[in-house]
Design a protein around this motif. Structure first.
Motif, PDB file in Angstrom:
ATOM      1  N   UNK A  58      -0.804   1.115  12.568  1.00  0.00           N
ATOM      2  CA  UNK A  58      -1.571   1.394  11.359  1.00  0.00           C
ATOM      3  C   UNK A  58      -1.780   0.095  10.585  1.00  0.00           C
ATOM      4  N   UNK A  59      -2.857   0.066   9.813  1.00  0.00           N
ATOM      5  CA  UNK A  59      -3.050  -1.025   8.867  1.00  0.00           C
ATOM      6  C   UNK A  59      -2.837  -0.431   7.485  1.00  0.00           C
ATOM      7  N   UNK A  60      -1.751  -0.858   6.842  1.00  0.00           N
ATOM      8  CA  UNK A  60      -1.395  -0.372   5.520  1.00  0.00           C
ATOM      9  C   UNK A  60      -2.075  -1.234   4.459  1.00  0.00           C
ATOM     10  N   UNK A  61      -2.031  -0.765   3.220  1.00  0.00           N
ATOM     11  CA  UNK A  61      -2.698  -1.463   2.113  1.00  0.00           C
ATOM     12  C   UNK A  61      -2.249  -2.912   2.002  1.00  0.00           C
ATOM     13  N   UNK A  87      -9.782   0.992   2.093  1.00  0.00           N
ATOM     14  CA  UNK A  87      -8.801   1.995   2.515  1.00  0.00           C
ATOM     15  C   UNK A  87      -9.387   3.400   2.393  1.00  0.00           C
ATOM     16  N   UNK A  88     -10.042   3.681   1.277  1.00  0.00           N
ATOM     17  CA  UNK A  88     -10.623   5.009   1.069  1.00  0.00           C
ATOM     18  C   UNK A  88     -11.698   5.326   2.107  1.00  0.00           C
ATOM     19  N   UNK A  95      -3.329   9.373   4.162  1.00  0.00           N
ATOM     20  CA  UNK A  95      -1.917   8.987   4.216  1.00  0.00           C
ATOM     21  C   UNK A  95      -1.655   7.563   3.719  1.00  0.00           C
ATOM     22  N   UNK A  96      -2.702   6.869   3.241  1.00  0.00           N
ATOM     23  CA  UNK A  96      -2.525   5.524   2.705  1.00  0.00           C
ATOM     24  C   UNK A  96      -2.516   4.427   3.738  1.00  0.00           C
ATOM     25  N   UNK A  97      -2.953   4.748   4.939  1.00  0.00           N
ATOM     26  CA  UNK A  97      -3.008   3.741   6.004  1.00  0.00           C
ATOM     27  C   UNK A  97      -4.162   4.074   6.940  1.00  0.00           C
ATOM     28  N   UNK A  98      -4.592   3.066   7.685  1.00  0.00           N
ATOM     29  CA  UNK A  98      -5.730   3.223   8.593  1.00  0.00           C
ATOM     30  C   UNK A  98      -5.231   3.162  10.023  1.00  0.00           C
TER      31      UNK A  98
END
Length: 109
Positions: A58-61, A87-88, A95-98
């Protein structure tokens, strides 16, 4: 493998030039200029793997704000609003991640 094995260095440079100013980054436009929008799903998944700095899947913020620097070390950091907008646009389950599928969505826009 590196990003320049998949994307043209001149296309990467052009995409980075286009969003040098703070709050000028558009994921859709970046994907178009860099050539990412023309890549196959498997190539985009490989790009995602390279961009996933901690290899978590995942790529997180926190990683996302350094997105441009993954293409060039001296590139700027995304602003907070750019990071949240990106992100949106790609976080389909909230879930806050991509995940890899979030990056591939820009291929079809």
């Amino acid at each position: 493998m590196s990003l320049t094995d998949i994307l043209s260095p001149s296309d990467i440079a052009a995409a980075l030039r286009d969003c040098q100013a703070p709050d000028s980054f558009s994921p859709k436009k970046f994907f178009q200029i860099s050539g990412m929008s023309k890549k196959s799903s498997s190539q985009l998944k490989e790009i995602f793997r390279i961009l996933d700095n901690d290899q978590s899947g995942f790529i997180e913020e926190d990683e996302l704000k350094y997105f441009l620097q993954r293409f060039e070390c001296g590139a700027r950091v995304l602003t907070s609003s750019e990071t949240k907008t990106f992100l949106a646009a790609a976080d389909h389950d909230g879930d806050g991640k991509i995940g890899a599928e979030g990056i591939t969505c820009f291929k079809y826009r």
